[in-house]
Design a protein around this motif. Sequence first.
Motif, PDB file in Angstrom:
ATOM      1  N   ARG A  76       2.204  -1.592   3.565  1.00 14.74           N
ATOM      2  CA  ARG A  76       1.043  -1.979   3.902  1.00 14.74           C
ATOM      3  C   ARG A  76       0.243  -2.649   2.718  1.00 14.74           C
ATOM      4  NH1 ARG A  76      -2.751   0.617   6.613  1.00 14.74           N
ATOM      5  NH2 ARG A  76      -2.377   2.705   6.868  1.00 14.74           N
ATOM      6  N   GLU A  78       0.521  -1.905  -0.462  1.00 15.79           N
ATOM      7  CA  GLU A  78       0.199  -1.316  -1.559  1.00 15.79           C
ATOM      8  C   GLU A  78       1.268  -0.771  -2.253  1.00 15.79           C
ATOM      9  OE1 GLU A  78      -2.629   2.185  -1.839  1.00 15.79           O
ATOM     10  OE2 GLU A  78      -2.726   1.876   0.188  1.00 15.79           O
ATOM     11  N   ASP A  86       0.187   9.102  -4.611  1.00 18.96           N
ATOM     12  CA  ASP A  86       0.666  10.549  -4.056  1.00 18.96           C
ATOM     13  C   ASP A  86       1.708  10.548  -3.287  1.00 18.96           C
ATOM     14  OD1 ASP A  86       0.778  13.083  -3.461  1.00 18.96           O
ATOM     15  OD2 ASP A  86      -1.345  13.089  -2.228  1.00 18.96           O
ATOM     16  N   HIS A  89       1.637  12.443   0.027  1.00 21.85           N
ATOM     17  CA  HIS A  89       1.014  11.726   1.020  1.00 21.85           C
ATOM     18  C   HIS A  89       1.925  10.732   1.738  1.00 21.85           C
ATOM     19  CE1 HIS A  89      -2.125  10.993   3.457  1.00 21.85           C
ATOM     20  NE2 HIS A  89      -2.359   9.741   2.966  1.00 21.85           N
ATOM     21  N   LYS A  92       4.378  11.707   4.113  1.00 18.67           N
ATOM     22  CA  LYS A  92       4.033  12.055   5.364  1.00 18.67           C
ATOM     23  C   LYS A  92       3.773  10.538   6.310  1.00 18.67           C
ATOM     24  CE  LYS A  92      -0.864  13.540   6.300  1.00 18.67           C
ATOM     25  NZ  LYS A  92      -1.964  14.028   5.842  1.00 18.67           N
ATOM     26  N   GLN A 203       6.009   3.055  19.534  1.00 17.57           N
ATOM     27  CA  GLN A 203       4.838   3.791  18.707  1.00 17.57           C
ATOM     28  C   GLN A 203       5.141   3.861  17.079  1.00 17.57           C
ATOM     29  OE1 GLN A 203       4.361   7.749  20.300  1.00 17.57           O
ATOM     30  NE2 GLN A 203       4.227   6.987  22.202  1.00 17.57           N
TER      31      GLN A 203
ATOM     32  N   PRO B   3      -1.404   5.419  19.622  1.00 24.78           N
ATOM     33  CA  PRO B   3      -0.439   6.618  19.956  1.00 24.78           C
ATOM     34  C   PRO B   3      -0.695   7.538  19.011  1.00 24.78           C
ATOM     35  CG  PRO B   3       0.446   4.734  18.599  1.00 24.78           C
ATOM     36  CD  PRO B   3      -0.785   4.266  19.114  1.00 24.78           C
ATOM     37  N   LEU B   4      -1.570   7.569  17.958  1.00 27.63           N
ATOM     38  CA  LEU B   4      -1.461   8.462  16.681  1.00 27.63           C
ATOM     39  C   LEU B   4      -2.864   9.397  17.231  1.00 27.63           C
ATOM     40  CD1 LEU B   4      -0.965   6.551  13.853  1.00 27.63           C
ATOM     41  CD2 LEU B   4       0.673   7.952  14.763  1.00 27.63           C
ATOM     42  N   ARG B  11      -4.384  13.519  10.501  1.00 26.82           N
ATOM     43  CA  ARG B  11      -4.811  12.371   9.913  1.00 26.82           C
ATOM     44  C   ARG B  11      -6.262  11.984  10.035  1.00 26.82           C
ATOM     45  NH1 ARG B  11      -0.442   8.726  11.019  1.00 26.82           N
ATOM     46  NH2 ARG B  11      -1.611   6.837   9.725  1.00 26.82           N
ATOM     47  N   PRO B  15      -5.131   4.668  10.495  1.00 32.71           N
ATOM     48  CA  PRO B  15      -4.331   3.897   9.339  1.00 32.71           C
ATOM     49  C   PRO B  15      -5.067   2.526   9.292  1.00 32.71           C
ATOM     50  CG  PRO B  15      -2.893   4.441  11.303  1.00 32.71           C
ATOM     51  CD  PRO B  15      -4.543   5.397  11.277  1.00 32.71           C
ATOM     52  N   GLU B  16      -5.397   2.085  10.367  1.00 35.48           N
ATOM     53  CA  GLU B  16      -5.935   0.709  10.083  1.00 35.48           C
ATOM     54  C   GLU B  16      -7.081   0.596   9.190  1.00 35.48           C
ATOM     55  OE1 GLU B  16      -5.164   2.061  12.787  1.00 35.48           O
ATOM     56  OE2 GLU B  16      -3.327   0.797  13.156  1.00 35.48           O
ATOM     57  N   ASP B  18      -7.983   2.431   6.760  1.00 40.14           N
ATOM     58  CA  ASP B  18      -8.135   3.170   5.505  1.00 40.14           C
ATOM     59  C   ASP B  18      -6.917   2.442   4.654  1.00 40.14           C
ATOM     60  OD1 ASP B  18      -8.208   4.566   3.309  1.00 40.14           O
ATOM     61  OD2 ASP B  18      -7.563   6.388   4.534  1.00 40.14           O
ATOM     62  N   LEU B  19      -7.478   1.563   3.728  1.00 38.36           N
ATOM     63  CA  LEU B  19      -6.218   0.766   2.881  1.00 38.36           C
ATOM     64  C   LEU B  19      -5.954   1.405   1.850  1.00 38.36           C
ATOM     65  CD1 LEU B  19      -7.289  -3.062   3.503  1.00 38.36           C
ATOM     66  CD2 LEU B  19      -5.075  -1.713   4.253  1.00 38.36           C
ATOM     67  N   ALA B  20      -6.754   2.465   1.236  1.00 37.96           N
ATOM     68  CA  ALA B  20      -6.594   3.196   0.100  1.00 37.96           C
ATOM     69  C   ALA B  20      -5.749   4.436   0.298  1.00 37.96           C
ATOM     70  CB  ALA B  20      -7.550   3.259  -0.662  1.00 37.96           C
ATOM     71  N   LEU B  21      -4.817   4.375   1.637  1.00 30.20           N
ATOM     72  CA  LEU B  21      -4.374   5.814   2.034  1.00 30.20           C
ATOM     73  C   LEU B  21      -3.473   6.312   1.053  1.00 30.20           C
ATOM     74  CD1 LEU B  21      -2.946   4.881   5.622  1.00 30.20           C
ATOM     75  CD2 LEU B  21      -4.219   6.822   4.569  1.00 30.20           C
ATOM     76  N   LEU B  22      -2.861   5.804   0.267  1.00 32.99           N
ATOM     77  CA  LEU B  22      -1.670   6.316  -0.637  1.00 32.99           C
ATOM     78  C   LEU B  22      -2.246   7.068  -1.752  1.00 32.99           C
ATOM     79  CD1 LEU B  22       1.096   3.845  -0.606  1.00 32.99           C
ATOM     80  CD2 LEU B  22       1.072   5.931   0.830  1.00 32.99           C
TER      81      LEU B  22
END
Lengths: 258, 656
Positions: A76, A78, A86, A89, A92, A203, B3-4, B11, B15-16, B18-22
Amino acid sequence: MVIPVEQTEPIITTRGLDLFYGETPALNQIDIDILRHRVTALIGPSGCGKSTLLRCFNRMNDLIPSCRVTGSVSYRGENIYAPDVDVVHLRKLIGMVFQRPNPFPKSIYDNVAYGPKVHGVRDKGALDTIVEESLKKAALWDEVKDRLHTPAMGLSGGQQQRLCIARTLAVGPEVILMDEPCSALDPIATAKIETLIEELREQYTVIIVTHSMQQAARVSDYTGFMYLGELIEFGKTEKIFETPDKELTSNYITGRFG
Amino acid sequence: MNPLHTYAAIRNASPEGDLALLTAGHRGGAYERVIRSIWFLTAIFGVLCVFFILAFLLKDGLPLFSSVSPAEFLFGETWNPGGATPSYGTMPLWTGTILVTIGAMAIATPLGIASAVFISELASPRVRSVVKPVVELLAGIPSVVYGFFGLVFLTNALRLQFDIPSGETWLAGSILLAVMALPTIITVAEDAISAVPREYREGSMGLGANHWQTISRVIVPSALSGITAALILGMGRAVGETMAVLMVTGNAAVIPDPLYDVLSPVRTLTGTLGIEMGEVAIGSTHYHALFGVALLLLLITLAVNLAAMGIMGHIRRSQAGGNGPGRLSSLMQPHGRKIRTAGLLSLLLLAGAVFGPLAAVLLAVIVPAGWYAAARIPAAHAQRAAFSLMYAAIGLVVLAVAVILGDILIHGLPAISWEFLTGSPRNLGREGGIFPAIVGTLYLVAGAIAVALPVGMGAAIYLTEYTREGLATKIIRSGVDLLNGTPSIVFGLFGFSFLVLYLGFGVSLLAGQVTLSLMILPTIIRTTEEALRSVPDSLREGSLALGATRWQTIARVILPPAVPGIITGAILSIGRAAGETAPILFTAAIFSSRFLPDSVLEPVMALPYHLFILSTNVPGAQTNQYGTALVLVTLVVGIYLVAIAIRTHYQNKITW
């Protein structure tokens, strides 16, 4: 060399990915775009690097000493090999199912609840819901709902593998990596897993490494053919199997080597 | 539909959005680092111990050389620190150590290898399931009990047999050490032989070789490195043994004359420490000389253990490379004839030096003749002869166990009474009971395990789970291995110098507990490591792939199935600590006390020490000696049996 694909929405992208085990190169300049909500298969003869590539996507290769990666893998947008990522993470979000079923020596319930628990879910009701939904999605619920608290080791190989898939789903990943998930299973169990992959596509994004070309043809939307650490050809599965561009690909597909 | 959505609990953000997820993660990163650091500290503890032991031996040993020259110390022929003109020549002492060890190895080598081959190749599963525990039982008998048995049984037998004034001789020491080294040799050699791939065996049998030919030409050569390592480890055990040797060799600091006189008394390095350390004036030349002796002893065992570690390392590396037989044997194979000749020559020289030229000539005739003859005996006869010898060897080993335990049981049972178990000693232990000694031993052991278990487990976790093999792990492992090979009497001296004197604990329960905990630390680290390693890597991967952290993976997935193995190791260590005498000799133990200690800074009675003093210093206490020996053996063997039971119980249960 960027191999063009129908650009919908790539979720994982690699550019100029090289990987070495010590001094031995295992991946050479891999550029690939994995599309969201599609099943992508990686095929190729033994030792071609398909499993290695798969393990780059959630950095499981980090566990192998002497393994070195250059180039970029983006999830995505990154770079997952950036120093401040991390890894815990990341794993996950990008789950993995292994070649041999590897359930923990715990009960069926505890196997599935393990992931949510380590991620901080304490509420019993929430856990029950996650376990049930995950097992249902993995098409295992009906077979085990009456013995959730018996040891997972008592399940058959195919059931164990679906349990491992349920375990992965329970964490709520976006991408599921599958490393030859059927190679230790009999044909009936294999069929069940393949049906399951079909359903998961709605999904999740699935990337599957497989030895069986029939399996790739049956379950995948896109296929990448790898040989000696290089991604030789990548595209829609029908195209790779019916009218491949490269002679190497068609030789492999038609069983002339590999 | 998202679906999540059911996983919102896991979580927090969609996901959509939060771009700084990692990089948002890193939760618990600091926590993980703290835990890792704790385990790292426990792991370098072992290295620090080795360093401290060396430092304190040097601190107390080096001052010697201001008054005695190193040459005089090493090669002086008289050891007489108490004389009018004291002399500190250690030659008789290290000669004693070498001679007793050579004698022990001469007995234990053929017996050990033959028994190992028997157990892994000839024994039926049922016989094996009896013989193996018997051999392990031999390892479980405390050395002071061996010494006691040697004193009351073996030396008498020798005295009558050879019609000599005293049976306390080199021969007695060697026989006893041989029995004590046997379990090590048999267990390690048997592991090496069992590890020879089935294909080799089948390959040889498939060519029409009979069983003995397969054993002697394929299996044993393939396992040669492991067998060599077994012998060296056994030798290390013999060199470092104190109590048993001390009690049966007579302890005259003389070089046997002639050198091959096995009926002469000898005195070893360890024996000297055991006898003189308790009575020496602290800070005197004699005191420093004893630390010099300890250094010398440590150097010898270091050399022996480094050799064993080197060979074991070769084996591990070549097995990792999948090259079948160990590197040593493959190195040796092309030079088989040369090595055989060299071996024979050195044996001749040794025989000439120790037993005189006649023996050398005899050996020079007999060995080649035997070699020549053996090659020409029909295969079936050779097999029958070889197998009979193996049965004889294992028979001897089992007989040794039966005689030792039988003797102690028969003479010890009459001493056991309620009063004996619950009363205090009277009349220097000739009458009364041993209750304070039993309790003292339990105190010592409990303290030792309380210190060693957390430290040892932490070190093992660090070594197996957190590091890749590299310089740091190499140093830590070597430290642990060296600690493991350090003779128990050296721990005793270290405890005395560091804990009792330097830290000012005095002769106390606490000093004994810490000394014992250092001694059992390597065992705990090793068994925990083994237990952790036996958990398949696929489980680690499975857990990490679910996004569990390192510590979550260890605590929830790796440790639970490893617990039985860890407990087994801990219990074995408890057994070992309960039976040890040398480490508590100068740090914790007193002989006669009516009372239990009120605090950890008071000295305690202990069963092994009680037995030692009763059998060496108190005439006429025969009954209570046997009684104490029986209680000690029962305690230690009982602890071992619990460990073995746990191991078998879980071995049958866990299947991956």
